[in-house]
Design an enzyme around this catalytic site. Structure first.
Site, mmCIF file in Angstrom:
data_model
loop_
_atom_site.group_PDB
_atom_site.id
_atom_site.type_symbol
_atom_site.label_atom_id
_atom_site.label_comp_id
_atom_site.label_asym_id
_atom_site.label_seq_id
_atom_site.Cartn_x
_atom_site.Cartn_y
_atom_site.Cartn_z
ATOM 1 C CD GLU A 228 -58.676 29.826 31.792
ATOM 2 O OE1 GLU A 228 -59.040 29.753 32.990
ATOM 3 O OE2 GLU A 228 -57.692 29.241 31.330
ATOM 4 C CG ASP A 229 -59.528 32.861 36.545
ATOM 5 O OD1 ASP A 229 -58.885 32.197 35.707
ATOM 6 O OD2 ASP A 229 -59.811 32.413 37.677
ATOM 7 C CG ASP B 60 -50.150 30.423 37.012
ATOM 8 O OD1 ASP B 60 -49.571 31.455 37.361
ATOM 9 O OD2 ASP B 60 -49.976 29.316 37.562
ATOM 10 C CG PHE C 10 -52.200 32.668 44.670
ATOM 11 C CD1 PHE C 10 -52.169 31.578 43.802
ATOM 12 C CD2 PHE C 10 -53.390 32.965 45.329
ATOM 13 C CE1 PHE C 10 -53.308 30.798 43.599
ATOM 14 C CE2 PHE C 10 -54.530 32.185 45.125
ATOM 15 C CZ PHE C 10 -54.484 31.101 44.265
ATOM 16 N NE ARG D 83 -64.786 30.922 43.444
ATOM 17 C CZ ARG D 83 -63.815 30.322 42.771
ATOM 18 N NH1 ARG D 83 -63.148 30.979 41.849
ATOM 19 N NH2 ARG D 83 -63.484 29.071 43.018
HETATM 20 P P1 XMP Z 1 -52.669 27.510 34.072
HETATM 21 O O1 XMP Z 1 -53.031 26.309 33.327
HETATM 22 O O2 XMP Z 1 -52.429 28.716 33.228
HETATM 23 O O3 XMP Z 1 -53.869 27.711 35.055
HETATM 24 O O4 XMP Z 1 -51.518 27.279 35.023
HETATM 25 C C1 XMP Z 1 -54.660 28.791 35.165
HETATM 26 C C2 XMP Z 1 -55.572 28.499 36.322
HETATM 27 O O5 XMP Z 1 -54.809 28.446 37.556
HETATM 28 C C3 XMP Z 1 -55.467 29.128 38.591
HETATM 29 N N1 XMP Z 1 -54.597 30.236 39.051
HETATM 30 C C4 XMP Z 1 -54.883 31.118 39.994
HETATM 31 N N2 XMP Z 1 -55.988 31.270 40.773
HETATM 32 N N3 XMP Z 1 -54.995 33.158 41.806
HETATM 33 C C5 XMP Z 1 -56.029 32.291 41.673
HETATM 34 O O6 XMP Z 1 -57.016 32.447 42.378
HETATM 35 C C6 XMP Z 1 -53.860 33.074 41.078
HETATM 36 O O7 XMP Z 1 -52.944 33.887 41.244
HETATM 37 C C7 XMP Z 1 -53.805 31.990 40.116
HETATM 38 N N4 XMP Z 1 -52.866 31.620 39.234
HETATM 39 C C8 XMP Z 1 -53.383 30.526 38.581
HETATM 40 C C9 XMP Z 1 -56.752 29.644 37.981
HETATM 41 O O8 XMP Z 1 -57.779 28.757 38.350
HETATM 42 C C10 XMP Z 1 -56.562 29.622 36.495
HETATM 43 O O9 XMP Z 1 -57.737 29.386 35.773
HETATM 44 MG MG MG Z 2 -59.021 28.521 42.092
#
Ligand code: XMP
Ligand code: MG
Length: 174
Positions: free
Chosen positions: A97-98, A101, A150, A163
């Site tokens: 996962e990237d 959060d 973010f 991206r």
């Molecule tokens: P959770 O379930 O951990 O979600 O809340 C993780 C997903 O939320 C998105 N996400 C972000 N995407 N910048 C982004 O571009 C951020 O700072 C960010 N924080 C959360 C992301 O899709 C991740 O898989």
């Molecule tokens: Mg996104």
């Protein structure tokens, strides 16, 4: 909103984290001949493509897509509209996962994949924002821990932009 002019995380710092994670994963799975990397679309793809090229073990790659039901705040309400093509039963599965959060989506993904009866199931994230956690999630491999900002770049988007940037930036008001 637009990206900050200076990166929060430089390309060299990202690449060093990817190299370290690849070494940790290679060590953990060195005796395993059924490693399946499950990459979470879309944000995980850039990270995963760098990571997998530094792991010199036989591995298979699968992609999944997760969508949360809007407005429903309970755990497990995540749709997986793209599922792995191969059965995960008995395989060593590593989810890529990237960013971690709140943990809501990720824990639901882990729960769903666990229902496929893998031999083992672990999680690798490039970024972790622990201060945002709502649902506890165990990530065995964590690249870089960040504050509650973010971020965009290196796979992460804002409205599908940014991206392709090799560095990670914060998002700012215009
Ligand atoms: P959770 O379930 O951990 O979600 O809340 C993780 C997903 O939320 C998105 N996400 C972000 N995407 N910048 C982004 O571009 C951020 O700072 C960010 N924080 C959360 C992301 O899709 C991740 O898989
Ligand atoms: Mg996104």
């Amino acid at each position: 909103m637009r990206r900050s002019s200076e990166p929060l995380i430089a390309e060299t710092q990202i690449q060093a984290a990817v190299t370290r994670l690849a070494a940790e994963i290679s060590e953990r799975y060195r005796n395993c001949d059924t490693l399946v990397m499950v990459v979470v679309l879309k944000g995980g793809t850039i990270f995963a493509s760098d990571l997998m090229r530094r792991i010199s073990l036989p591995l298979a790659v699968e992609y999944i897509r997760a969508k949360s039901y809007d407005g429903i705040d309970s755990l497990g309400d995540v749709l997986l509209p793209v599922l792995p093509e191969q059965p995960l039963r008995g395989k060593s599965v590593l989810v890529i996962e990237d960013i971690l959060d709140t943990g809501r989506t990720t824990s639901a993904i882990m729960k769903t994949l666990n229902e496929h009866d893998p031999a083992s199931l672990e999680l690798c994230v490039l970024l972790d924002k622990p201060s945002r956690r709502v649902v506890p999630v165990d990530a065995q491999y964590i690249g870089i821990t960040i504050e509650d900002r973010f971020v965009v770049g290196y796979g992460l988007d804002h409205d599908e932009r940014y991206r392709n940037l090799p560095e990670i930036y914060t998002l700012e008001e215009e």
